[in-house]
Design a protein around this motif. Sequence first.
Motif, PDB file in Angstrom:
ATOM      1  N   CYS A   8       4.074   2.369  -6.035  1.00 37.81           N
ATOM      2  CA  CYS A   8       3.741   2.898  -4.710  1.00 37.81           C
ATOM      3  C   CYS A   8       5.029   3.094  -3.916  1.00 37.81           C
ATOM      4  O   CYS A   8       5.839   2.175  -3.808  1.00 37.81           O
ATOM      5  N   HIS A  10       0.227  -0.825  -7.774  1.00 35.70           N
ATOM      6  CA  HIS A  10      -1.067  -1.338  -7.314  1.00 35.70           C
ATOM      7  C   HIS A  10      -2.038  -1.505  -8.468  1.00 35.70           C
ATOM      8  O   HIS A  10      -2.846  -2.412  -8.477  1.00 35.70           O
ATOM      9  N   GLY A  49      -3.247  -1.881   0.370  1.00 36.50           N
ATOM     10  CA  GLY A  49      -1.801  -1.949   0.560  1.00 36.50           C
ATOM     11  C   GLY A  49      -1.462  -1.386   1.923  1.00 36.50           C
ATOM     12  O   GLY A  49      -2.311  -1.343   2.812  1.00 36.50           O
ATOM     13  N   LYS A  50      -0.219  -0.923   2.079  1.00 37.96           N
ATOM     14  CA  LYS A  50       0.213  -0.476   3.403  1.00 37.96           C
ATOM     15  C   LYS A  50      -0.426   0.839   3.827  1.00 37.96           C
ATOM     16  O   LYS A  50      -0.373   1.207   5.000  1.00 37.96           O
ATOM     17  N   CYS A  57      -3.032   3.592  -1.049  1.00 43.27           N
ATOM     18  CA  CYS A  57      -2.653   2.567  -2.030  1.00 43.27           C
ATOM     19  C   CYS A  57      -3.817   2.229  -2.959  1.00 43.27           C
ATOM     20  O   CYS A  57      -3.603   1.787  -4.083  1.00 43.27           O
ATOM     21  N   CYS A  68       4.849   0.536  -0.732  1.00 46.76           N
ATOM     22  CA  CYS A  68       4.828  -0.918  -0.937  1.00 46.76           C
ATOM     23  C   CYS A  68       5.812  -1.348  -2.021  1.00 46.76           C
ATOM     24  O   CYS A  68       6.068  -2.542  -2.182  1.00 46.76           O
TER      25      CYS A  68
END
Length: 607
Positions: free
Chosen positions: A596, A603, A582-583, A587, A599
């Motif tokens: 999250c 997740h 993810g970012k 994540c 994001c």
Amino acid sequence: MKVINYAINGSEVRINVVETEEDLPEFRHFVINNRRALGFDTETDGLSWWEDGFRIRLAQFGNAHESYVLPTERGGLFQEDAIKAVGWIEKLAMQNGTYDILCMDRVWGVPAESVFPRLVDSRITAHLVDSRGRKDGGVGHSLEELTRHYVSATVADEVKASMTVIAKELGIKKADIWPVIPLEHEGFNLYAGMDPILAFRLVKLLKPQIPTTARKLVRYEHELAAACAYMVRRGIKADVPYIEDRAAELASTEHHYKDIAAKLGLENINSPRQVGAAVISRGVIPTETTPTGQPKVDDHLLKAHIDDPLCEAIYRGKKAAKAKATWFDNALANRDGAHRLHADIRSMGARTARMSISGAIPAQTFPSGDSLVRRGFIADPGMVICAVDYKAQELRVLAALSGDKAMKKAFREEADLHQITADAAEVDRKTGKMTNFLTVYGGGPAALMSQAGVTREVAERAIKGFFKVFPGVEQYSEDLQREARRKGYITTNTGRRLYVDKRRPYAALNYAVQSASRDVTGRAILRLLEAGYGQFMLLPVHDEVIFQFPEEHALNATTKAAQIMKEVMQGVLIDTDVSVYGKSWGCGYTADGQVCDLCNIIHKEAA
Ligand SMILES: [Zn+2]
């Protein structure tokens, strides 16, 4: 030109210190006459090459008998000539060249890619000769250690220790000397001017000592060092507000527990003397003492008495302070102007050549399976953090190296290796799993007892069960131990020579497997670089490579990277797993079902 005469083992060496532009033509002649190969080094004003205003104070070039020192900090022709010379020389002998190359890339704009192919690193060369540090009975790999052993103890004492003497003379700490010592200080010039001479000599001396089997690793190790340096140069973006919040939170946790401790009569939780007296007064008796004779109150003791409010306050207060300093303050203090963090990757770290990561990103200290620290590292805009890791890398490598039929079959059929061990030993799967991993590390029943929390009887049965079901592993371990006892070393599957302590021959199995596994990852990194993945690689961590990829291609790209990283060793697939995080790096470590904060998605679905 200032000339400093010095001697190595009675033979004269000459250090030419360039003082004015009129001295430069002589320097140019020297470089042209020696362009086939020269030793090279720089003196910088600190170690944080990514900081704005970082300076390369001196640049030094030398052969076995003569060197030139250029005051590059003064810029102009001094810097221009140094840059030109670096470009001309066909082979550059350097000690830990990665550092100077990153400095030149950043400060002078000399691309690391243009220098690495010409680097001959004395540290890498020395590691291939003998991978052991001094505490393991080897020579060590620092310039001072190598000089002491291979060149001259006197030179090591006089030159390498000279900066300590100079610091004293100037009345400052040695660590603070680099930005302030005058460029023309004669002791500094001697110190600086000797470095390229020593690097040049060491490479010449050490190269013939590389075992024949390891010769083919010379190029590979230099390429791997370069690949790691490119990752270090890119760095990873820090989420500064997140890191600041965590630092503030931990500071308040620390204060909270310090207050509790104070109310319970302990003024300073960091004073071993006070802590010792305070816990003893509460009936908690330390059984060990520190080297200075104080009662030893360590985490182990405090955790055992966590029900005691004072023990809890000391434990949690110190833990918060340490987490804050190691991860969050460290990141804030070491980010560059664009809020990126640059790790210190030592591509040939341990005696098995395993990589180590420290500095601004001490990844090896991050709590496993936890997002707290990793959440602070984020992808660049439009990108997501991804990872490829090897599935049970060391066990697969063990199967390949030992050739054990049952283990190879288990991996081929994707059978549950941990259950196989568990069944053979009549223990539960968790103990079976720990037994498998422990055996690779050369651990015995005692280690298994403490890790799995089982009795000695169960631990012994589990290990016996392992060797019963995988007899090829025991045979392989015995073969390695015999080799180690006979020669004092083993040779890994890649040709690396690893010395084995005569009192610990059983460690040979672990060395062989760990080193071969490290080379699986190492080869994979070079294949990734070759395939054009260099711009996406962020960090190698153990048996894992962290990437960032454009969001829309992330799964595809990570899957391709995972394909590239796989290899077949002696018929065993050294398989990989794909993760699109993810970012942020964190994540991949969020709790099941947790949204999250970055994001705005979950997740991992709750199990
Ligand atoms: Zn996320």
